[in-house]
Motif scaffolding. Structure first.
Motif, PDB file in Angstrom:
ATOM      1  N   ARG A 162       0.836  -1.199   0.000  1.00 21.34           N
ATOM      2  CA  ARG A 162       0.000   0.000   0.000  1.00 21.34           C
ATOM      3  C   ARG A 162       0.873   1.251   0.000  1.00 21.34           C
ATOM      4  N   LEU A 164       2.185   4.934   0.498  1.00 23.96           N
ATOM      5  CA  LEU A 164       1.990   5.926   1.551  1.00 23.96           C
ATOM      6  C   LEU A 164       1.533   7.261   0.983  1.00 23.96           C
ATOM      7  N   SER A 173       5.903   3.021   1.285  1.00 22.06           N
ATOM      8  CA  SER A 173       4.694   2.251   1.557  1.00 22.06           C
ATOM      9  C   SER A 173       4.374   2.313   3.043  1.00 22.06           C
ATOM     10  N   TRP A 174       3.119   2.032   3.369  1.00 19.93           N
ATOM     11  CA  TRP A 174       2.714   1.964   4.772  1.00 19.93           C
ATOM     12  C   TRP A 174       3.450   0.836   5.486  1.00 19.93           C
ATOM     13  N   TRP A 178       5.695   1.148   8.971  1.00 24.02           N
ATOM     14  CA  TRP A 178       5.491   0.338  10.169  1.00 24.02           C
ATOM     15  C   TRP A 178       6.748  -0.454  10.521  1.00 24.02           C
TER      16      TRP A 178
END
Length: 278
Positions: A162, A164, A173-174, A178
């Motif tokens: 996914r 960002l 990306s997400w 994380w």
């Protein structure tokens, strides 16, 4: 390109490390002052100034840093500076992420210039104050930013699905964000263990936060600082995209400009000092 990057990195380390580990604070403060002045010139160019006006912006920023150094703020700056920077970065960063490169020019050029120069000034002041606090303290903040970036890179490569902020930085990306946060939390606990078992010149950021806020507070603040390091990176990328520039300049062969190297540090240092001052 790789050879050029390595040569530039080695030369930078040859200059920065002696200043960082010098027993007095002023060599690091003066060296970083010159670098921040160059970053101010880059910021002015990204926001439409060229020639003398851009050089003047960089000179004005360097003079503001020199004034703070002369006033003694490079050792102990007023705490309100860090909290003002925190407010600007949180609210301004949220706005910048919302409007993206297309909406960035809707902010007037003088305001964009002023906000950028102010962010650079507070970042330099935070760097100088962190150095005055101690080598262990400043290194713990540097490594927070580097760990967030490195873990995010490998996490994004491995798990990233996914996006960002595709309009600003398509590669982020997400999942990478994380992973970067998880890496910083691991770093924090490892660093605290090292603090407890070794003679150090100062407590690290992580030890301070743990003493002040406990484990839960440490974890939440580490996550927040990791997120803000990403915001610093994205804000600079946004300004470059709005200006149609790949790099902030060519001052560092193989690496781009000074802003390209310090973007994630800009919010992280003042915010770290704000949160560790509670």
């Amino acid at each position: 390109m790789l050879k050029q990057r390595v040569i530039t990195a080695v030369l930078l380390l040859a200059v920065l490390l002696p200043a960082l580990f010098a027993p007095v604070a002023w060599p690091f403060a003066v060296l970083t002052l010159a670098m921040i002045g160059a970053a101010g010139w880059e910021w002015a160019r990204l926001n439409g100034l060229q020639g003398t006006p851009a050089y003047s912006a960089g000179g004005l920023l360097a003079a503001a840093c020199a004034g703070a150094l002369w006033a003694g703020w490079a050792a102990t700056a007023p705490t309100f500076v860090w909290w003002a920077a925190t407010l600007v970065w949180v609210l301004g960063g949220a706005w910048a992420m919302k409007v993206g490169p297309a909406g960035w020019p809707s902010l007037s050029r003088p305001l964009r210039l002023a906000l950028g120069l102010l962010a650079l000034w507070t970042a330099w002041l935070a760097l100088a104050n962190a150095k005055s606090t101690g080598i262990n303290f400043i290194l713990s903040i540097f490594c927070l930013v580097w760990a967030a970036d490195i873990f995010a890179y490998f996490g994004g490569k491995t798990f990233g699905k996914r996006k960002l902020a595709p309009a600003i930085s398509p590669g982020k990306s997400w999942e990478g964000v994380w992973t970067g946060m998880a890496g910083v939390i691991v770093l924090a606990f490892v660093w605290m263990a090292i603090d407890r078992t070794n003679a150090i010149d100062s407590a690290s950021l992580y030890t301070r936060l743990h003493e002040q806020h406990g484990v839960a507070g440490l974890v939440l603040i580490a996550i927040f600082l990791s997120a803000m390091s990403v915001v610093g990176d994205l804000v600079e990328s946004l300004a470059k995209r709005a200006a149609g520039a790949k790099d902030s300049s060519n001052l560092l062969p193989g690496h781009g400009g000074v802003l390209d190297r310090i973007d994630a540090l800009l919010p992280t240092f003042p915010l770290a000092l704000a949160l560790s001052s509670l």
